[in-house]
Write an enzyme that holds these catalytic residues in place. Structure first.
Site, PDB file in Angstrom:
ATOM      1  CD  GLN A 120      -2.791   1.436   2.274  1.00 18.52           C
ATOM      2  OE1 GLN A 120      -2.248   1.841   3.301  1.00 18.52           O
ATOM      3  NE2 GLN A 120      -4.098   1.224   2.190  1.00 18.52           N
ATOM      4  CE1 TYR A 137      -3.393   9.669   7.313  1.00 19.74           C
ATOM      5  CE2 TYR A 137      -4.497   7.677   6.565  1.00 19.74           C
ATOM      6  CZ  TYR A 137      -3.949   8.433   7.586  1.00 19.74           C
ATOM      7  OH  TYR A 137      -3.957   7.960   8.878  1.00 19.74           O
ATOM      8  NE  ARG A 144      -8.601   0.005   2.869  1.00 18.22           N
ATOM      9  CZ  ARG A 144      -8.523  -0.269   4.160  1.00 18.22           C
ATOM     10  NH1 ARG A 144      -7.770   0.474   4.953  1.00 18.22           N
ATOM     11  NH2 ARG A 144      -9.171  -1.289   4.675  1.00 18.22           N
ATOM     12  N   GLY A 150      -9.499  -7.046   9.909  1.00 18.59           N
ATOM     13  CA  GLY A 150      -8.365  -6.324  10.452  1.00 18.59           C
ATOM     14  C   GLY A 150      -7.902  -6.789  11.815  1.00 18.59           C
ATOM     15  NE  ARG A 151      -8.724  -2.175  16.307  1.00 13.22           N
ATOM     16  CZ  ARG A 151      -8.872  -1.315  17.306  1.00 13.22           C
ATOM     17  NH1 ARG A 151      -9.410  -1.717  18.448  1.00 13.22           N
ATOM     18  NH2 ARG A 151      -8.494  -0.057  17.179  1.00 13.22           N
TER      19      ARG A 151
END
Length: 374
Positions: A101, A188, A235, A331-332
């Site tokens: 990424q 971002y 993404r 994810g987690r």
């Protein structure tokens, strides 16, 4: 037609993925210092999780100005390329597929993280709010702080950034990655160009939606020149509500998110990229994406769609059965369960995630989670 499950294979670019379970981008702040290098600890972390059908690295800054948090890895130095090469070799030895990424935080940074203490760069000189960055205050220690005020990039500097993305893709290819994902989500840099909240430019990169999508288009074209468009993913994090102001990450809720993101998806579909990744709201009691948007996105974008954001096996199957997405990031759950595909396939209990060790530190809460043993 045979019913699709999380363990049905899927064609992605030139790869046949062995399952639909994805290790999504997860910032862990464990890079080797000095130099923000993927060291042996990161090699082991990714190797442990290589049974995922598809893997995407944590956000990896394309240049020194792209860093917004202490101890995140880069892909712009020879030492960083060499470190990541060890990661890709370990993943490939386990039969995995891994993309890098490519990340630039833009305004979400601090002068303490910037070369020569300069201000962060951004499309426009608008400070980030509702967010904190993490800066180092000593060896292995740091603190959360408000981002520094950014300065606006010149038109020529924007074009130079496109070339920095191109070089980062070349570096990723040298490091052995199978492709790259562009981080255009979560407020971002690329997201800052797309958003009306953060882009008030008057050149060809600002104003109309077409102009605000131009930077994404040029960066996508640049990295596609290196890897081929089918080995490129993008993404997004479309947000449809701002009712919980404190938890809406960076506050980038567009006036018309459906128009913004379907237009972006159509542009990327025309460019024939390999997949689209949707980062969904994941805070407590966060709203689900509207089903109408999921359906419209599916009708707009032909290649695989990846969704992530507090997914369970049941939620993933619901989305898959409706045909709204093809791949699912856990994810987690994947952080705490390095053998997650095996556990999900066999309906085995899951380890709990230690939230105190998510960012920074050592092997504790990183590579010491146990695999299942009966």
């Amino acid at each position: 037609m045979q019913k699709q499950t999380l363990f049905s294979p899927l064609k992605l670019s030139g790869f046949t993925l062995r399952n639909r379970i994805v290790l999504p981008p997860l910032t862990r702040c464990r890079s080797q210092q000095p130099g923000n290098i993927a060291g042996d600890l990161m090699v082991e972390y990714y190797r442990q999780r290589a049974s995922a059908g598809f893997m995407i690295t944590e956000g990896t800054q394309i240049e020194p100005r792209g860093q917004g948090y202490a101890w995140t890895p880069g892909i712009h130095s020879a030492e960083q390329i060499a470190g990541w090469k060890k990661v890709t070799e370990a993943v490939h030895q386990e039969g995995g597929v891994i993309f890098c990424q490519l990340w630039h935080v833009g305004r979400v940074s601090h002068t303490a993280l910037q070369p020569d203490g300069q201000p962060p760069v951004a499309p426009s000189a608008i400070p980030a709010t509702n967010v904190r960055v993490f800066i180092e205050t000593g060896p292995g220690t740091g603190e959360l702080t408000q981002p520094s005020a950014p300065r606006a990039l010149t038109t020529e500097e924007v074009r130079e950034l496109v070339e920095l993305y191109r070089q980062a893709a070349r570096n990723a290819k040298e490091a052995g990655f199978d492709g790259v994902e562009l981080h255009a989500a979560n407020g971002y840099l690329i997201n800052q160009f797309i958003s009306e909240h953060t882009n008030v430019r008057t050149d060809e990169y600002g104003g109309s939606l077409e102009n605000r999508l131009r930077f994404l288009q040029e960066v996508t074209r640049a990295v596609s020149d290196v890897f081929g468009s089918r080995n490129v993913g993008v993404r997004f994090a479309p947000l449809f509500t701002s009712t919980d102001e404190d938890r809406v990450y960076l506050g980038l809720v567009e006036p018309d998110p459906q128009l913004t993101y379907l237009s972006a998806a159509q542009m990327l579909n025309d460019m024939q990229i390999g997949y689209l990744s949707i980062a969904e709201p994941d805070w407590d009691n966060s709203p689900d994406l509207p089903e109408a948007f999921r359906q419209s996105l599916r009708e707009t974008f032909d290649a695989p769609i990846l969704c992530a954001g507090r997914y369970t096996r049941e939620k993933a199957m619901h989305i898959l059965e409706n045909g709204w997405a093809d791949l699912f990031g856990f994810g987690r759950t994947f952080i705490a369960n390095p053998d997650l595909p095996y556990r999900l396939q066999n309906n085995l209990p899951l380890n709990d995630t230690d939230v105190t060790s998510l960012y920074g530190g050592n092997a504790a809460g990183y590579t010491d989670y146990p695999v299942y043993r009966s």
